[in-house]
Every structure is written in structure tokens, then in C-alpha cells.
Motif scaffolding. Structure first.
Motif, PDB file in Angstrom:
ATOM      1  N   GLU A 305       0.848  -1.201   0.000  1.00  0.00           N
ATOM      2  CA  GLU A 305       0.000   0.000   0.000  1.00  0.00           C
ATOM      3  C   GLU A 305       0.879   1.245   0.000  1.00  0.00           C
ATOM      4  OE1 GLU A 305      -3.308   2.297   2.821  1.00  0.00           O
ATOM      5  OE2 GLU A 305      -2.427   0.406   3.471  1.00  0.00           O
ATOM      6  N   ASP A 306       0.625   2.164  -0.927  1.00  0.00           N
ATOM      7  CA  ASP A 306       1.346   3.439  -0.952  1.00  0.00           C
ATOM      8  C   ASP A 306       0.812   4.330   0.171  1.00  0.00           C
ATOM      9  OD1 ASP A 306       2.606   2.530  -3.221  1.00  0.00           O
ATOM     10  OD2 ASP A 306       1.225   3.549  -4.593  1.00  0.00           O
ATOM     11  N   GLU A 307       1.696   4.776   1.059  1.00  0.00           N
ATOM     12  CA  GLU A 307       1.294   5.669   2.149  1.00  0.00           C
ATOM     13  C   GLU A 307       1.530   7.135   1.795  1.00  0.00           C
ATOM     14  OE1 GLU A 307      -0.126   5.313   5.048  1.00  0.00           O
ATOM     15  OE2 GLU A 307      -0.089   3.160   5.454  1.00  0.00           O
ATOM     16  N   TRP A 308       2.597   7.411   1.030  1.00  0.00           N
ATOM     17  CA  TRP A 308       2.932   8.803   0.679  1.00  0.00           C
ATOM     18  C   TRP A 308       3.738   8.793  -0.607  1.00  0.00           C
ATOM     19  CZ3 TRP A 308       0.551  12.515   3.335  1.00  0.00           C
ATOM     20  CH2 TRP A 308       0.928  13.850   3.151  1.00  0.00           C
ATOM     21  N   ASP A 309       3.699   9.920  -1.326  1.00  0.00           N
ATOM     22  CA  ASP A 309       4.370   9.946  -2.627  1.00  0.00           C
ATOM     23  C   ASP A 309       5.765  10.569  -2.592  1.00  0.00           C
ATOM     24  OD1 ASP A 309       3.354  12.439  -2.065  1.00  0.00           O
ATOM     25  OD2 ASP A 309       2.446  12.787  -4.035  1.00  0.00           O
ATOM     26  N   ARG A 310       5.956  11.670  -1.870  1.00  0.00           N
ATOM     27  CA  ARG A 310       7.252  12.355  -1.817  1.00  0.00           C
ATOM     28  C   ARG A 310       7.566  12.743  -0.375  1.00  0.00           C
ATOM     29  NH1 ARG A 310       4.667  14.933  -6.082  1.00  0.00           N
ATOM     30  NH2 ARG A 310       4.384  16.815  -4.847  1.00  0.00           N
ATOM     31  N   PRO A 311       8.450  12.001   0.296  1.00  0.00           N
ATOM     32  CA  PRO A 311       9.189  10.815  -0.142  1.00  0.00           C
ATOM     33  C   PRO A 311       8.252   9.615  -0.274  1.00  0.00           C
ATOM     34  CG  PRO A 311       9.497  11.110   2.202  1.00  0.00           C
ATOM     35  CD  PRO A 311       8.730  12.310   1.723  1.00  0.00           C
ATOM     36  N   TYR A 312       8.680   8.658  -1.050  1.00  0.00           N
ATOM     37  CA  TYR A 312       7.842   7.487  -1.281  1.00  0.00           C
ATOM     38  C   TYR A 312       7.907   6.573  -0.060  1.00  0.00           C
ATOM     39  CZ  TYR A 312       5.831   3.374  -3.532  1.00  0.00           C
ATOM     40  OH  TYR A 312       5.030   2.296  -3.834  1.00  0.00           O
ATOM     41  N   LYS A 464      -0.517  -3.695  13.630  1.00  0.00           N
ATOM     42  CA  LYS A 464       0.220  -4.920  13.925  1.00  0.00           C
ATOM     43  C   LYS A 464       0.366  -5.806  12.685  1.00  0.00           C
ATOM     44  CE  LYS A 464       0.241  -8.870  17.094  1.00  0.00           C
ATOM     45  NZ  LYS A 464      -0.453  -9.540  18.220  1.00  0.00           N
ATOM     46  N   GLY A 465       1.581  -6.342  12.484  1.00  0.00           N
ATOM     47  CA  GLY A 465       1.838  -7.260  11.378  1.00  0.00           C
ATOM     48  C   GLY A 465       2.240  -6.590  10.090  1.00  0.00           C
ATOM     49  N   THR A 466       2.251  -5.226  10.078  1.00  0.00           N
ATOM     50  CA  THR A 466       2.646  -4.512   8.862  1.00  0.00           C
ATOM     51  C   THR A 466       4.065  -3.969   9.010  1.00  0.00           C
ATOM     52  OG1 THR A 466       1.855  -2.321   9.556  1.00  0.00           O
ATOM     53  CG2 THR A 466       0.249  -3.811   8.550  1.00  0.00           C
ATOM     54  N   ALA A 467       4.618  -3.522   7.879  1.00  0.00           N
ATOM     55  CA  ALA A 467       5.939  -2.885   7.891  1.00  0.00           C
ATOM     56  C   ALA A 467       5.930  -1.748   6.885  1.00  0.00           C
ATOM     57  CB  ALA A 467       7.029  -3.890   7.541  1.00  0.00           C
ATOM     58  N   VAL A 468       6.652  -0.680   7.186  1.00  0.00           N
ATOM     59  CA  VAL A 468       6.777   0.430   6.235  1.00  0.00           C
ATOM     60  C   VAL A 468       8.240   0.553   5.814  1.00  0.00           C
ATOM     61  CG1 VAL A 468       4.770   1.722   7.010  1.00  0.00           C
ATOM     62  CG2 VAL A 468       6.959   2.101   8.121  1.00  0.00           C
ATOM     63  N   PHE A 469       8.425   1.090   4.609  1.00  0.00           N
ATOM     64  CA  PHE A 469       9.761   1.178   4.023  1.00  0.00           C
ATOM     65  C   PHE A 469       9.910   2.516   3.317  1.00  0.00           C
ATOM     66  CE2 PHE A 469      12.408   0.838   0.216  1.00  0.00           C
ATOM     67  CZ  PHE A 469      13.588   0.309   0.726  1.00  0.00           C
ATOM     68  N   TRP A 470      11.088   3.135   3.469  1.00  0.00           N
ATOM     69  CA  TRP A 470      11.402   4.335   2.696  1.00  0.00           C
ATOM     70  C   TRP A 470      12.917   4.440   2.518  1.00  0.00           C
ATOM     71  CZ3 TRP A 470       9.768   4.705   7.835  1.00  0.00           C
ATOM     72  CH2 TRP A 470      10.669   5.263   8.732  1.00  0.00           C
ATOM     73  N   TYR A 471      13.323   5.171   1.480  1.00  0.00           N
ATOM     74  CA  TYR A 471      14.738   5.428   1.225  1.00  0.00           C
ATOM     75  C   TYR A 471      15.152   6.707   1.952  1.00  0.00           C
ATOM     76  CZ  TYR A 471      15.196   1.833  -2.371  1.00  0.00           C
ATOM     77  OH  TYR A 471      15.259   0.634  -3.038  1.00  0.00           O
ATOM     78  N   ASN A 472      16.286   6.658   2.653  1.00  0.00           N
ATOM     79  CA  ASN A 472      16.830   7.835   3.322  1.00  0.00           C
ATOM     80  C   ASN A 472      17.776   8.628   2.419  1.00  0.00           C
ATOM     81  OD1 ASN A 472      15.721   7.301   6.019  1.00  0.00           O
ATOM     82  ND2 ASN A 472      17.080   5.531   5.993  1.00  0.00           N
ATOM     83  N   LEU A 473      18.351   7.949   1.430  1.00  0.00           N
ATOM     84  CA  LEU A 473      19.299   8.589   0.520  1.00  0.00           C
ATOM     85  C   LEU A 473      18.779   8.531  -0.905  1.00  0.00           C
ATOM     86  CD1 LEU A 473      22.680   6.993   1.749  1.00  0.00           C
ATOM     87  CD2 LEU A 473      21.568   9.067   2.601  1.00  0.00           C
ATOM     88  N   GLY A 477      23.503   9.224  -3.374  1.00  0.00           N
ATOM     89  CA  GLY A 477      24.139   9.139  -2.060  1.00  0.00           C
ATOM     90  C   GLY A 477      23.869  10.348  -1.186  1.00  0.00           C
ATOM     91  N   GLU A 478      23.222  11.376  -1.771  1.00  0.00           N
ATOM     92  CA  GLU A 478      22.855  12.556  -0.982  1.00  0.00           C
ATOM     93  C   GLU A 478      21.661  12.233  -0.082  1.00  0.00           C
ATOM     94  OE1 GLU A 478      24.330  15.657  -0.818  1.00  0.00           O
ATOM     95  OE2 GLU A 478      25.928  14.637  -1.929  1.00  0.00           O
ATOM     96  N   GLY A 479      21.624  12.841   1.117  1.00  0.00           N
ATOM     97  CA  GLY A 479      20.531  12.600   2.051  1.00  0.00           C
ATOM     98  C   GLY A 479      19.227  13.249   1.595  1.00  0.00           C
ATOM     99  N   ASP A 480      18.123  12.535   1.782  1.00  0.00           N
ATOM    100  CA  ASP A 480      16.796  13.069   1.479  1.00  0.00           C
ATOM    101  C   ASP A 480      16.256  13.688   2.767  1.00  0.00           C
ATOM    102  OD1 ASP A 480      14.211  13.641   0.829  1.00  0.00           O
ATOM    103  OD2 ASP A 480      13.730  11.664  -0.008  1.00  0.00           O
ATOM    104  N   TYR A 481      16.340  15.006   2.873  1.00  0.00           N
ATOM    105  CA  TYR A 481      15.971  15.688   4.113  1.00  0.00           C
ATOM    106  C   TYR A 481      14.461  15.669   4.370  1.00  0.00           C
ATOM    107  CZ  TYR A 481      20.712  17.209   5.003  1.00  0.00           C
ATOM    108  OH  TYR A 481      22.063  17.216   5.299  1.00  0.00           O
ATOM    109  N   SER A 482      13.672  15.294   3.387  1.00  0.00           N
ATOM    110  CA  SER A 482      12.221  15.193   3.611  1.00  0.00           C
ATOM    111  C   SER A 482      11.867  13.943   4.417  1.00  0.00           C
ATOM    112  CB  SER A 482      11.475  15.181   2.272  1.00  0.00           C
ATOM    113  OG  SER A 482      11.731  13.985   1.551  1.00  0.00           O
ATOM    114  N   THR A 483      12.849  13.056   4.660  1.00  0.00           N
ATOM    115  CA  THR A 483      12.569  11.836   5.431  1.00  0.00           C
ATOM    116  C   THR A 483      12.727  12.061   6.935  1.00  0.00           C
ATOM    117  OG1 THR A 483      14.866  11.067   5.262  1.00  0.00           O
ATOM    118  CG2 THR A 483      13.318  10.333   3.551  1.00  0.00           C
ATOM    119  N   ALA A 519      17.567  13.075  -7.695  1.00  0.00           N
ATOM    120  CA  ALA A 519      16.676  12.197  -8.448  1.00  0.00           C
ATOM    121  C   ALA A 519      16.360  10.968  -7.608  1.00  0.00           C
ATOM    122  CB  ALA A 519      17.327  11.782  -9.764  1.00  0.00           C
ATOM    123  N   ARG A 520      15.116  10.525  -7.664  1.00  0.00           N
ATOM    124  CA  ARG A 520      14.710   9.362  -6.887  1.00  0.00           C
ATOM    125  C   ARG A 520      14.825   8.119  -7.733  1.00  0.00           C
ATOM    126  NH1 ARG A 520      12.147  11.464  -2.277  1.00  0.00           N
ATOM    127  NH2 ARG A 520      11.716  13.662  -2.478  1.00  0.00           N
TER     128      ARG A 520
END
Length: 520
Positions: A305-312, A464-473, A477-483, A519-520
Motif C-alpha cells: 500500500e502506498d502511504e505517501w508519494d514524496r518521499p515514497y 500490527k503485522g505490517t511494515a513500512v519502508f522508505w529510502y533515506n538517501l 548518495g545525498e541525504g533526502d531531508y524530507s525523510t 533524483a529518486r
């Protein structure tokens, strides 16, 4: 804290045993007293006639020589041994003053974050909570006072006074509450209310030395303040129209100012704040995901399930079972310690008030011969989930981080990746920065406990039982400050989470660098 509940239950049982022993002792003393009362009443009617009977004379000697001595031994018998021994044994597990202060601060933090009225908390209008006594409210106010937090001192002393005025019986008297309350309000810049409260205190205790001194001081300061205000109003009377225009202009400008991060964080925790536009919302989907026909998920795809678009930010449903969760919790509980953070100045681990939880491990587990991870094989299964779903490798022996947030537990806004202006926290590990975060929710939370991203307005609620995932970089290799994200305080319930940080080393071919820095 669950262990403390069982400790207290054991103490209550021990206390009841002591009460039963005392009651049995008093019952025997009472029976003896009643028997002696009847015997004495009969004997004193005709003392010589009573003692003229040889049996009565013998029994009098026997009672005074032996039986009253037995009664003395019974009265002096100490029945507290069992209870006191148990209390002494259990005392080493008791909370400290620091723990009590921490619990009080957690309650005050919840009050601020979720904008809870003092009366709502005190009267028990929260799920599963009983009412607070005058002593409870007074203790909270006193702890706030010792922390020089006069705002919360005022709130809780007012609640204690209200409950006393309503007739609640308490060992805390109104004079003490009024003394704290008047001073706390004065410290916040008011004079009128402290004066009225001091007058009320002196009606109850006319000889109160500090209140008599405060009364004269407040009266003097109030006269001085009113005189200064009158002079100021007289001077500025002509420029009132210009000032009003200027104030209106300032209000308009203030409306355009960005919302401070702390305020946005609290708004998001309450379910307020930024909402996705219908257009952006329409781009978020739920799907069955097999990661480009990965063999493991070809016949049994995962629910994504998509929770948010930017950051993904994406959530995976039914990704960890109840039995796996219980196993992780069982293994983690003995290892739980107060959570620490990396000090950006020193690069060392330290505790902090903005992160209140218990956590296992230090981010990586130690190794033995053959680089076998000193943890359980279950965590290897977890690594498999992450690697198979996200096409990222976890070649290093990183422990699953398990955190438990009790009531009031939180982690204020922070980044998961290391910034360029910080000492390299991962240099000694040789793993590179944290590319991505995988966060398991291992419990439902009755109220509060959301994961929020203040810069963009994203809110992810625990399930409970779910997991969320996002990219920090970014791929560059630059940091995504929106995370930048935070864990909201748990209002009611208990929050268990576990996470894996995926590092740069080993992702060179799985997530190649991009030429565009953002770029993502």
C-alpha cells in the motif's frame, strides 16, 4: 513495568496475610478481655466470698502468674516479619525518584501534544484509566514545580484545588495547594490572580508567614504595574490608529510564516496538519506485489500500500505473523535498555529526553568464528523478507532493532542517515550511510504512537503485522531531508516496533548511483 504489576500484586498478598495475622491476634485478645470482664464483674461484687472458694483463689494466682504473662507475649508477638521481609526483598525492584519524575513528565508531554484538558485526564476520561486523586494531581504539580515548569504547576495545582473544593477528602490541604498555585501564576507574569489566591489562603491560615509577606509584595507590585500602564496608555493614545494598522499587517505576515517543526509534529500526532491533494491522493494505490516475478512471491505476492508519494513511503501488510512477533518480543525483553542516540558533536551514544523508549542492541551484533551472527535464526528470516521484496542486500551482521514505547514514549524529529556536518557514526563499521529504513509494527496502539514526517505532513499509524519502508538517501548518495521523521507519544496502550537499517555497502549494483543529486 509489567513485572512491577506482579511485584505489587505479591506485596498486596503479603499485606493481606499480615492483616489476617493481626486480626487473629486481636480476636484472641478481645476474647480474653471479654472473659476477664465478666469474671472481674462477678468477683468484685463480693471479693471475700469469691476468694473464700479455694478454686477461685488458685485460679487468681494462676492467671496473674501465668496467663497474663501469656497474654503479654501474644500482644508483643511480631506478625510483621513475613510482610517486612518480602517488602525489603522486593524494594530493589522499585522505581526510583528519577523514574517517578520521568512518568510525570510523560503525562505532561501527552497533555501538551494531544491538547488534553487537565480535568479530562484527572477524571479518567481516557480509555482504560481510572480517576486521579487530589494527591496525584498535587504530586504532578509539585514535580513540574521542581522542574521550574510553572505552566504545568498551575494546571495541576488548579485541578487539585478544584477537587478539594468539590469535597474530595485528602491528606493535602488547601493552604499548601494555594501556596504553590499563587507562586506558579506569579512566575508567569500575573499579579491579580496570585493576589486573590493569597487572600484566600490567609482566610484559611491568617498566620501564614510567607503568604503575609507575599500579600504586601503583590499589592505593591500591582499598584506599580497599573500606574505604569496608565502612563503608557496616555503617551501612546495619539498613535493608536497607526499601531492598529501595523498590528494588522504583522498578523497577515505571521499567517504566511511556516509552521515551526515542533508545532507541525504535534499537529500531525493529533491527526491534523497537511493533507494530500485529490490529485496526489489519486496516485497512491494498493496492489499485490511480486517484485518483478520474484520466485518467492510469484504465487504468493505481498500486499503493498502506498502511504505517501514524496518521499515514497510504502506499507506491506501481513508481512510478519503473530507467532514471529511474540518470538521477537520474547528474545528482546531481557535485552531492553534505555534507548540512546548519536550525539552529533561527539559521535558517541547517549540518552536524550527527546527519545524515550527501551531498545535492544547498538545497531549491529557481534560476530564469532565464521562471521555467524550471535542472534537468532528468526532474524535471518526477517532479512530475507527485506532483501527479497526490495532487491537490497544485507551482507553485514546487523541485529534487528527492537523498541518498546510505553505511555508517553516518543522519539522527536530526527534523521536516520548521517549528515555531512556530523562525525561519521558508521566509519568504524565500514558499512557506509543508511540507505533505507524498514520498520515493523509489532502491536496495535489504542491511541497515539503514529510515525510522522513533519516536513511533508505524512502520517503512518501503527498496525500490527505490517511494515513500512522508505529510502533515506537519493541514488546519488545525498541525504533526502524530507525523510526527517518522529515517533509520536503513545497516549494509551503499548507500542512495539522493530527496524532494520540498510546500509550503502553492498548496494552498488542493486541500487546504482544516479547522476542527479536529488533524483529518486
Amino acid at each position: 513495568m509489567t513485572d512491577l504489576l506482579y511485584t505489587e500484586k505479591d506485596l498486596v498478598t503479603s499485606l493481606k496475610d499480615y492483616i489476617t495475622a493481626e486480626e487473629n491476634k486481636l480476636k484472641q485478645v478481645k476474647l480474653w478481655a471479654e472473659k476477664m470482664d465478666v469474671l472481674s464483674a462477678t468477683a468484685v461484687q463480693d471479693p471475700e466470698g469469691f476468694l473464700g472458694h479455694p478454686v477461685n483463689a488458685f485460679k487468681l494466682m494462676k492467671r496473674l502468674n501465668t496467663e497474663w504473662g501469656d497474654l503479654e507475649s501474644l500482644v508483643l508477638k511480631d506478625t510483621t516479619d513475613g510482610f517486612i521481609s518480602n517488602l525489603t526483598l522486593q524494594r530493589k525492584h522499585f522505581p526510583t525518584d528519577e523514574d517517578q519524575t520521568g512518568a510525570a513528565k510523560a503525562l505532561l508531554r501527552l497533555q501538551d501534544t494531544y491538547r488534553l484538558e487537565t480535568n479530562i485526564i484527572s477524571t479518567g476520561d481516557l480509555p482504560g484509566k481510572g480517576p486521579m486523586t487530589v494527591e496525584d494531581c498535587f504530586e504532578l504539580g509539585k514535580i513540574a514545580y521542581t522542574e521550574v515548569d510553572y505552566y504545568h504547576t498551575e494546571l495541576w495545582m488548579e485541578q487539585a484545588l478544584k477537587q478539594l473544593d468539590e469535597g474530595e477528602e485528602s491528606t493535602v490541604d488547601k493552604v499548601t495547594v494555594l501556596d504553590y498555585l499563587s507562586y506558579a501564576i506569579y512566575q508567569q507574569g500575573e499579579l491579580g490572580r496570585p493576589l486573590e489566591l493569597t487572600k484566600r489562603l490567609l482566610i484559611l491560615d491568617p498566620e501564614h508567614q510567607r503568604a503575609n509577606g507575599n500579600l504586601k509584595y503583590f499589592e505593591f507590585q500591582l499598584i506599580k504595574q497599573r500606574k505604569a500602564q496608565a502612563e503608557e496608555a496616555q503617551k501612546e493614545g495619539k498613535g493608536r490608529t497607526k499601531r492598529q494598522t501595523s498590528d494588522a499587517s504583522k498578523k497577515k505576515m505571521r499567517f504566511r510564516e511556516p509552521v515551526p517543526e515542533r508545532k507541525m509534529y504535534e499537529m500531525l500526532c493529533r491527526g491534523e496538519g497537511i493533507k494530500l491533494t485529490p490529485r496526489r491522493q489519486s496516485r497512491l494505490f494498493c496492489r499485490y506485489y511480486n517484485n518483478h516475478s520474484h520466485p518467492k512471491y510469484l504465487l504468493s505476492p505481498v500486499k503493498q500500500e502506498d502511504e505517501w508519494d514524496r518521499p515514497y513511503i510504502v506499507r506491506y501488510h501481513d508481512i510478519i505473523s503473530h507467532s514471529e512477533i511474540e518470538k521477537v518480543k520474547e528474545l528482546a525483553k531481557p535485552r531492553l535498555r534505555r534507548a540512546t542516540v548519536h550525539d552529533p558533536l561527539t559521535g558517541k551514544l547517549t540518552t536524550a529526553q527527546y527519545r524515550v523508549s527501551k531498545r535492544t542492541g547498538d545497531g549491529h551484533c557481534r560476530t564469532v568464528a565464521g562471521n555467524v551472527c550471535v542472534f537468532v535464526s528468526l532474524f535471518g528470516i526477517v532479512d530475507g523478507y527485506i532483501s527479497n521484496i526490495n532487491d537490497l542486500t544485507i551482507p553485514f551482521c546487523f541485529a534487528l532493532q527492537v523498541a518498546n514505547y510505553g505511555v508517553g514514549g516518543q522519539y522527536e524529529p530526527h534523521f536516520d542517515f548521517g549528515r555531512k556536518d556530523e562525525p561519521d557514526a558508521f566509519k568504524e563499521l565500514g558499512t557506509g550511510n543508511r540507505v533505507a529504513t524498514w520498520l515493523f509494527y509489532m502491536s496495535d496502539v489504542a491511541a497515539g504512537g503514529a510515525t510522522v514526517f513533519p516536513d511533508v505532513g505524512a502520517v503512518v499509524w501503527p498496525k500490527k503485522g505490517t511494515a513500512v519502508f522508505w529510502y533515506n538517501l537519493f541514488p546519488s548518495g545525498e541525504g533526502d531531508y524530507s525523510t526527517r521523521h518522529a515517533a509520536c507519544p503513545v497516549l494509551v496502550g503499548n507500542k512495539w516496533v522493530s527496524n532494520k537499517w540498510i546500509h550503502e555497502r553492498g548496494q552498488e549494483f542493486r541500487r546504482p548511483c544516479g547522476l542527479n543529486e536529488t533524483a529518486r
